[in-house]
Scaffold this motif. Structure first.
Motif, mmCIF file in Angstrom:
data_model
loop_
_atom_site.group_PDB
_atom_site.id
_atom_site.type_symbol
_atom_site.label_atom_id
_atom_site.label_comp_id
_atom_site.label_asym_id
_atom_site.label_seq_id
_atom_site.Cartn_x
_atom_site.Cartn_y
_atom_site.Cartn_z
ATOM 1 N N THR A 146 -5.598 32.796 22.673
ATOM 2 C CA THR A 146 -6.293 31.523 22.853
ATOM 3 C C THR A 146 -6.844 31.437 24.270
ATOM 4 O O THR A 146 -6.108 31.679 25.230
ATOM 5 C CB THR A 146 -5.337 30.342 22.614
ATOM 6 O OG1 THR A 146 -4.819 30.434 21.286
ATOM 7 C CG2 THR A 146 -6.041 29.005 22.796
ATOM 8 N N PRO A 147 -8.114 31.122 24.450
ATOM 9 C CA PRO A 147 -8.664 31.009 25.806
ATOM 10 C C PRO A 147 -8.010 29.876 26.584
ATOM 11 O O PRO A 147 -7.541 28.889 25.999
ATOM 12 C CB PRO A 147 -10.150 30.734 25.567
ATOM 13 C CG PRO A 147 -10.236 30.217 24.174
ATOM 14 C CD PRO A 147 -9.124 30.855 23.416
ATOM 15 N N ALA A 148 -7.987 30.017 27.880
ATOM 16 C CA ALA A 148 -7.331 29.024 28.733
ATOM 17 C C ALA A 148 -8.116 27.718 28.774
ATOM 18 O O ALA A 148 -9.338 27.695 28.579
ATOM 19 C CB ALA A 148 -7.195 29.588 30.145
ATOM 20 N N HIS A 149 -7.398 26.655 29.037
ATOM 21 C CA HIS A 149 -8.028 25.347 29.238
ATOM 22 C C HIS A 149 -9.096 25.450 30.323
ATOM 23 O O HIS A 149 -8.872 26.022 31.388
ATOM 24 C CB HIS A 149 -6.945 24.345 29.658
ATOM 25 C CG HIS A 149 -7.473 22.999 30.037
ATOM 26 N ND1 HIS A 149 -8.021 22.128 29.120
ATOM 27 C CD2 HIS A 149 -7.539 22.374 31.238
ATOM 28 C CE1 HIS A 149 -8.392 21.015 29.740
ATOM 29 N NE2 HIS A 149 -8.111 21.143 31.020
ATOM 30 N N SER A 151 -11.940 27.122 30.009
ATOM 31 C CA SER A 151 -12.783 28.314 29.839
ATOM 32 C C SER A 151 -14.160 27.932 29.304
ATOM 33 O O SER A 151 -14.291 27.030 28.475
ATOM 34 C CB SER A 151 -12.133 29.303 28.868
ATOM 35 O OG SER A 151 -10.914 29.792 29.362
ATOM 36 N N ALA A 152 -15.186 28.641 29.774
ATOM 37 C CA ALA A 152 -16.542 28.417 29.266
ATOM 38 C C ALA A 152 -16.628 28.864 27.817
ATOM 39 O O ALA A 152 -16.016 29.858 27.418
ATOM 40 C CB ALA A 152 -17.545 29.189 30.120
ATOM 41 N N ALA A 153 -17.386 28.119 27.025
ATOM 42 C CA ALA A 153 -17.550 28.440 25.609
ATOM 43 C C ALA A 153 -18.905 27.931 25.143
ATOM 44 O O ALA A 153 -19.608 27.220 25.873
ATOM 45 C CB ALA A 153 -16.424 27.809 24.785
ATOM 46 N N ASP A 175 -23.541 24.761 25.560
ATOM 47 C CA ASP A 175 -22.432 25.265 26.359
ATOM 48 C C ASP A 175 -21.397 24.164 26.487
ATOM 49 O O ASP A 175 -21.730 22.984 26.668
ATOM 50 C CB ASP A 175 -22.920 25.694 27.743
ATOM 51 C CG ASP A 175 -23.820 26.917 27.681
ATOM 52 O OD1 ASP A 175 -23.551 27.808 26.846
ATOM 53 O OD2 ASP A 175 -24.794 26.983 28.452
ATOM 54 N N ARG A 177 -16.745 23.478 27.174
ATOM 55 C CA ARG A 177 -15.535 23.969 27.821
ATOM 56 C C ARG A 177 -14.349 23.796 26.892
ATOM 57 O O ARG A 177 -14.219 22.798 26.195
ATOM 58 C CB ARG A 177 -15.260 23.192 29.121
ATOM 59 C CG ARG A 177 -16.282 23.431 30.228
ATOM 60 C CD ARG A 177 -16.018 24.730 30.960
ATOM 61 N NE ARG A 177 -17.045 25.020 31.961
ATOM 62 C CZ ARG A 177 -17.029 26.097 32.748
ATOM 63 N NH1 ARG A 177 -16.041 26.975 32.646
ATOM 64 N NH2 ARG A 177 -17.999 26.289 33.611
ATOM 65 N N ILE A 178 -13.476 24.792 26.897
ATOM 66 C CA ILE A 178 -12.262 24.719 26.093
ATOM 67 C C ILE A 178 -11.350 23.624 26.626
ATOM 68 O O ILE A 178 -11.137 23.494 27.838
ATOM 69 C CB ILE A 178 -11.511 26.071 26.108
ATOM 70 C CG1 ILE A 178 -12.372 27.190 25.507
ATOM 71 C CG2 ILE A 178 -10.167 25.955 25.398
ATOM 72 C CD1 ILE A 178 -12.707 27.013 24.049
ATOM 73 N N SER A 220 -16.142 32.221 23.085
ATOM 74 C CA SER A 220 -15.770 32.253 24.502
ATOM 75 C C SER A 220 -15.481 33.697 24.891
ATOM 76 O O SER A 220 -14.799 34.412 24.151
ATOM 77 C CB SER A 220 -14.534 31.382 24.766
ATOM 78 O OG SER A 220 -14.191 31.376 26.138
ATOM 79 N N GLY A 221 -16.023 34.129 26.020
ATOM 80 C CA GLY A 221 -15.813 35.499 26.455
ATOM 81 C C GLY A 221 -16.335 36.532 25.482
ATOM 82 O O GLY A 221 -15.809 37.647 25.397
#
Length: 260
Positions: A146-149, A151-153, A175, A177-178, A220-221
């Motif tokens: 799970t991407p971190a709080h 994180s760009a998405a 765009d 953010r998580i 994300s990523g």
């Protein structure tokens, strides 16, 4: 329906334990759909994005994870969706033409999906014929963590520009953010205990997924981290969009694509 009544009903639904799905594109609508606050996207930039078409009309999004498997939301596979009335359009940023329109061999929703809480809101679609990969059609890797709080998405789809608002037939993205699960379920936001382990949130001011985006990708990523699931209306302050968490549901998808 007045805004006051609509707001009251939304709050009542949350109070009584039902979550409010971001929603399916109305089957009677002649409008296209798009993301709230979105920017036009070429399909080459998001070649994993597909449109789910029921009886000839777009109603949900999905993501290519192999040449014959699409990941989408379980609620997109509810009745009246069937193998016979479902098609997948891939390789086009237009939901009504272009790319390829492929018939479906089988569909499978998560066995523990709950239509009230939207827990485990994930499903897979197996295509009758394999997709030919190229610049406009490619698979995306599913995230294993799970991407971190923060994180760009990004999110993409053909859903509406606002709750029950105007639409476009061209693929758009925003765009975002998580918002981590613990943060999304905290007093900072309005959902509280409705946020479960199989969910992940994302938020950006005046940007969100909306009706017609269900089942589409949260990326994300460079990896698929979420599937558009539900939320309170679209782009409402203190109510992030809520997504099925791919990292938590990845093992189910890997198993399901073998048996669907």
């Amino acid at each position: 329906m007045s805004l006051l009544i609509a707001t009251f009903l939304a709050l009542l639904a949350l109070t009584n334990g039902a979550v409010i799905p971001i929603g399916l594109e109305p089957q009677t609508s002649s409008l296209g759909g798009r993301i709230v606050g979105g920017t036009a996207s070429s399909i080459e930039d998001r070649p994993w994005q597909v449109s789910l078409q029921r009886s000839g009309s777009h109603f949900c999004g999905g993501s290519i994870i192999s040449n014959n498997i699409i990941v989408t939301a379980a609620h997109c596979l509810d009745t009246p969706t069937t193998v016979s009335n479902l098609r997948i359009r891939a390789g086009s940023n237009k939901r009504t033409y272009g790319g390829v329109l492929v018939e479906v061999a089988a569909i499978k929703a998560h066995e523990a999906y709950n239509s009230n809480s939207k827990i485990n809101d994930i499903g897979v679609v197996r295509l009758k014929t394999k997709l030919t990969f190229g610049s406009t059609i490619k698979a995306i890797t599913m995230a294993s963590a799970t991407p971190a709080h923060g994180s760009a998405a990004s999110i993409s789809g053909w859903g509406k520009t606002s709750t029950d608002g105007p639409s476009s037939a061209t693929l758009l993205f925003v765009d975002t953010r998580i918002v981590g699960r613990s943060q999304c379920g905290s007093s900072t936001y309005g959902y509280g205990s409705f946020i479960k382990a199989t969910m992940i949130c994302a938020a950006a001011t005046n940007k969100d997924a909306c009706q017609g985006d269900s089942g589409g990708p949260l990326v994300s990523g460079g990896q698929l981290v979420g599937v558009v699931s539900w939320g309170r209306d679209c782009a409402v302050a203190n109510y992030p969009g809520v997504y099925a968490n791919i990292a938590e549901l990845r093992d189910w998808v890997l198993q399901a694509q073998k048996t669907v």
